[in-house]
Scaffold this motif. Structure first.
Motif, mmCIF file in Angstrom:
data_model
loop_
_atom_site.group_PDB
_atom_site.id
_atom_site.type_symbol
_atom_site.label_atom_id
_atom_site.label_comp_id
_atom_site.label_asym_id
_atom_site.label_seq_id
_atom_site.Cartn_x
_atom_site.Cartn_y
_atom_site.Cartn_z
ATOM 1 N N ARG A 37 0.830 -0.886 -0.062
ATOM 2 C CA ARG A 37 0.102 -0.142 0.010
ATOM 3 C C ARG A 37 0.802 1.311 -0.064
ATOM 4 N NH1 ARG A 37 -5.024 0.923 4.037
ATOM 5 N NH2 ARG A 37 -3.438 1.472 5.525
ATOM 6 N N SER A 72 -5.222 -10.084 0.622
ATOM 7 C CA SER A 72 -5.723 -9.092 0.310
ATOM 8 C C SER A 72 -5.123 -8.052 -0.467
ATOM 9 C CB SER A 72 -6.792 -8.493 1.402
ATOM 10 O OG SER A 72 -6.044 -8.008 2.505
ATOM 11 N N SER A 73 -3.825 -7.575 0.156
ATOM 12 C CA SER A 73 -2.951 -6.628 -0.069
ATOM 13 C C SER A 73 -2.398 -6.843 -1.570
ATOM 14 C CB SER A 73 -1.824 -6.388 0.889
ATOM 15 O OG SER A 73 -0.936 -7.377 0.960
ATOM 16 N N LEU A 76 -5.152 -6.541 -4.355
ATOM 17 C CA LEU A 76 -5.321 -5.093 -4.313
ATOM 18 C C LEU A 76 -4.139 -4.382 -5.272
ATOM 19 C CD1 LEU A 76 -7.243 -2.617 -3.013
ATOM 20 C CD2 LEU A 76 -5.046 -2.238 -1.549
ATOM 21 N N SER A 288 -9.159 -0.978 0.156
ATOM 22 C CA SER A 288 -8.370 -1.826 1.062
ATOM 23 C C SER A 288 -9.295 -2.514 1.984
ATOM 24 C CB SER A 288 -7.441 -1.075 1.975
ATOM 25 O OG SER A 288 -6.380 -0.544 1.242
ATOM 26 N N ASP A 292 -9.918 -6.546 2.478
ATOM 27 C CA ASP A 292 -9.586 -7.226 3.734
ATOM 28 C C ASP A 292 -10.781 -7.754 4.215
ATOM 29 O OD1 ASP A 292 -8.206 -7.403 6.253
ATOM 30 O OD2 ASP A 292 -9.970 -6.192 7.215
#
Length: 390
Positions: A37, A72-73, A76, A288, A292
């Motif tokens: 991120r 998730s990161s 993303l 995010s 998540d």
């Protein structure tokens, strides 16, 4: 249906509240010390100051660690890297058009939606709020005209269902058959109404919302008129497009229609800024939370996971100001709806989902970040007249 959805999804989602049952990701292994991120924000900063070479190097690093099958990161990062690359190349509009031209199969959409319903309360709570508000407004009357709505709860009303008329409004689609979607929607609604013996009439109107002619709605004086606007207002232009922007004009049209109630559902976000960097930060934070949420509630291996701005979400407080300015009076949240929504959330969904109320809005979110908001309104004139009559 709720029990069936939960049962069918039990093997595919993680156990409520504790994250058990999660399998290892099939994608790249997440490496220690890599904050994707932060890298995405640095890349956006580089693009904002036109440091294109540094932005390109950062994109290479991001893509090396991103994965469509990771956590998730990583997921993303993959999609935001695609967006940043399009921003660099100035091809955002072309990429969006290609995505829109790529038709997703209806069966795939249904599978994804069923999974979303099973793991996330957002849609279910919003529909329950909308349906129950409509039922409460009807109060035994025999004719109802709903601008854009569904019908199941009306069939179970004491005394039998009312005569139902639905007006569906949408912009024409591109291609040779611009009215296909709105016509097929009417056909499905008619078949559905027949299943539940609901007297039904449908009319479809293809127009930009801000250009709607009220006479085309064919409103009868003896019908209960309800406007239902759920999660579509984010596509309307804001003040960056015009001082008298489309979303304000649409609210004024809704006020002139003079419904018994306006049900307004919005995606709560603050990424409508005309400036790239603050807009990028806000949209990154927003998604995010969504990624998540999915990472926490859905197995990573589940097969159904899946520069010009199209969406311009605003916060519920901003929509509150707009709607009040347009001449509406906000109604309080029905406490029975709120209580049942919280009970259902606690029973079926992960503990980190949030349902609350604030300033007349029923709010939904994940880990404290508010994602969706829904409210109900009456035109001020009709509210005053009704109060005087009482």
């Amino acid at each position: 249906m709720k029990a069936k959805e939960t049962s069918n999804s039990q093997q595919n989602v993680q156990t409520k509240g504790n994250g058990q049952g999660q399998v290892k990701p099939q994608g790249k292994k997440k490496e220690e010390g890599i904050d994707l991120r932060t890298l995405l924000i640095q890349c956006a900063q580089a693009i904002a100051v036109n440091n294109l070479s540094f932005a390109g190097e950062l994109l290479k690093t991001i893509r090396h660690h991103a994965s469509p099958y990771g956590d998730s990161s990583q997921r993303l990062a993959l999609y935001f890297a695609n967006g940043l690359e399009a921003r660099l190349a100035g091809t955002g509009r072309k990429i969006y058009q290609k995505l829109m031209e790529k038709r997703t199969r209806a069966t795939d959409m249904l599978k994804a939606y069923r999974l979303f319903i099973a793991v996330c309360p957002f849609a279910r709570v919003a529909h329950y709020f909308s349906n129950q508000t409509i039922v409460d407004v009807l109060n035994g009357r025999q004719k109802v005209h709903i601008i854009d709505f569904g019908i199941m709860r009306l069939a179970k009303r004491e005394g039998g269902p009312p005569k139902l008329r639905i007006t569906g409004i949408d912009v024409p689609q591109s291609g040779f058959r611009p009215y296909t979607t709105i016509e097929s929607t009417g056909k499905r609604l008619a078949e559905y109404a027949e299943m539940f013996n609901v007297p039904f009439q449908y009319q479809g109107i293809t127009s930009k919302w801000e250009n709607i002619c009220i006479d085309d709605l064919n409103i009868d004086n003896d019908e209960v008129l309800i406007i239902n606007c759920m999660y579509q207002a984010k596509y309307l232009g804001d003040e960056t497009e015009d001082i008298d922007c489309p979303r304000d004009r649409v609210l004024r049209i809704m006020k002139k229609i003079n419904p018994e109630v306006l049900i307004l559902g919005i995606v709560n976000g603050f990424y409508s800024s005309p400036f790239f960097l603050p807009r990028f930060r806000e949209v990154l934070f927003h998604y995010s939370s969504l990624f998540d949420m999915l990472n926490t509630t859905v197995l990573q291996s589940h097969e159904e996971r899946g520069a010009e701005r199209i969406e311009r979400p605003e916060t519920y407080k901003q929509w509150q100001v707009r709607t009040l300015k347009a001449g509406f009076k906000q109604l309080p949240v029905n406490q029975a709806i709120l209580k049942r929504s919280i009970t259902e959330k606690n029973k079926w969904y992960h503990n980190d989902f949030v349902i609350n109320e604030d300033s007349g809005w029923l709010l939904q979110g994940w880990k404290g970040r508010i994602m969706h908001a829904v409210s109900s309104w009456k035109p001020k004139d009709s509210y005053t007249n009704q109060k005087d009559q009482n």
